[in-house]
Design an enzyme around this catalytic site. Sequence first.
Site, PDB file in Angstrom:
ATOM      1  N   ASN A 130      41.245  29.674  38.913  1.00  0.00           N
ATOM      2  CA  ASN A 130      41.384  28.358  38.625  1.00  0.00           C
ATOM      3  C   ASN A 130      42.587  27.749  39.531  1.00  0.00           C
ATOM      4  O   ASN A 130      42.439  26.560  40.178  1.00  0.00           O
ATOM      5  CB  ASN A 130      41.427  27.779  37.465  1.00  0.00           C
ATOM      6  CG  ASN A 130      42.687  28.612  36.441  1.00  0.00           C
ATOM      7  OD1 ASN A 130      43.134  29.569  36.932  1.00  0.00           O
ATOM      8  ND2 ASN A 130      42.920  27.923  35.318  1.00  0.00           N
ATOM      9  N   HIS A 187      46.111  34.421  40.091  1.00  0.00           N
ATOM     10  CA  HIS A 187      45.408  33.386  40.478  1.00  0.00           C
ATOM     11  C   HIS A 187      45.355  32.274  39.491  1.00  0.00           C
ATOM     12  O   HIS A 187      44.624  31.268  39.611  1.00  0.00           O
ATOM     13  CB  HIS A 187      43.951  34.018  40.632  1.00  0.00           C
ATOM     14  CG  HIS A 187      43.293  34.488  39.421  1.00  0.00           C
ATOM     15  ND1 HIS A 187      41.932  35.083  39.327  1.00  0.00           N
ATOM     16  CD2 HIS A 187      43.804  35.167  38.155  1.00  0.00           C
ATOM     17  CE1 HIS A 187      41.457  35.515  38.045  1.00  0.00           C
ATOM     18  NE2 HIS A 187      42.813  35.491  37.571  1.00  0.00           N
ATOM     19  N   HIS A 188      45.929  32.136  38.286  1.00  0.00           N
ATOM     20  CA  HIS A 188      45.853  31.175  37.585  1.00  0.00           C
ATOM     21  C   HIS A 188      47.230  30.259  37.754  1.00  0.00           C
ATOM     22  O   HIS A 188      47.451  29.172  37.194  1.00  0.00           O
ATOM     23  CB  HIS A 188      46.159  31.844  36.082  1.00  0.00           C
ATOM     24  CG  HIS A 188      44.945  32.271  35.761  1.00  0.00           C
ATOM     25  ND1 HIS A 188      43.772  31.985  35.831  1.00  0.00           N
ATOM     26  CD2 HIS A 188      44.947  33.715  34.865  1.00  0.00           C
ATOM     27  CE1 HIS A 188      42.833  32.894  35.233  1.00  0.00           C
ATOM     28  NE2 HIS A 188      43.495  33.931  34.703  1.00  0.00           N
ATOM     29  N   ALA A 189      48.010  30.615  38.771  1.00  0.00           N
ATOM     30  CA  ALA A 189      49.155  29.773  39.356  1.00  0.00           C
ATOM     31  C   ALA A 189      48.601  28.457  40.201  1.00  0.00           C
ATOM     32  O   ALA A 189      48.174  28.935  41.112  1.00  0.00           O
ATOM     33  CB  ALA A 189      50.270  30.447  39.732  1.00  0.00           C
TER      34      ALA A 189
END
Length: 300
Positions: free
Chosen positions: A162, A119-121
């Site tokens: 993010n 989910h940080h990509a």
Amino acid sequence: MLKIANHPMYVYPLPKGHRFPMEKYELLPQQLLYEGTCIAENFFEPEMPLNEDILAIHTEEYFESLLNLTIDKRAARKIGFPLSKELIERELRIAQGTIEGCEYALNHGIAMNIAGGTHHAYTNHGEGFCMFNDQAIAARYLQKKKLADKILIVDLDVHQGNGTAEIFKNDPSVFTFSMHGAGNYPFKKEKSDLDIAVPDGSGDEIYLQKLKQTLPKLIDEQNPDFIFYLSGVDILETDKLGRLNCTVEGCKERDHFVLGLCKDLDIPVQVSMGGGYSPDIKIIIEAHSNTFRVAQEIYF
């Protein structure tokens, strides 16, 4: 039968201190098989995804820079892994595992990914050990194939999603909900459709109370056709990056609540594992195994 995307392990050097997060992907299926929670037929190895499915989320420039290993050094450092073609292939297969899991969940209620939760990509860069946002890619795949219209992403990793928030920031068809540690990475957070920042040291009672007060109402308001659940176990008190002080039992209750809700409301759900960084690998495996045990109990 529970369907689980498993991924072949590649041997490549990792930064000091990051052995356990990778080792768990090999040990977790072994544990599930050993204890009888799963059988070999539960697992599948994903194919490679179509480029068009990746490019529905990520920019062509970013995608090509990873495929060709031409990404600049600063951007590579932000990802955190020493990059290799084997690693890029593995990350692509993780995304495809989530896609294939979604198709199974539409028919059987649930599917799991041993890895995923990247989910940080962002659309145009990676960070925090995330390169391709598997659940974002799969969400757009479902919409493109007209298999789902309104999608809810429930991100309960200790770190804010993010990248997912940035990807869908102007897209009302995908609602992003992130419940994460208030004082944790990323320190400059994006704006999800709904963010709940949980104070350090909250423990099971406060954490579960916030979740149980929020999620049923949110599902009722959004009325999603499909739910993505990121079930990170870095909320544990033993986690060296977490700081929320939840117990293994509390983490299991969280999973039972989320999956039970999806089952009761007859909403298909795809589950990706997300983070887990307790110094004792046995605790990580136990907490992740609980997610699969709960899924088997509720659905099968």
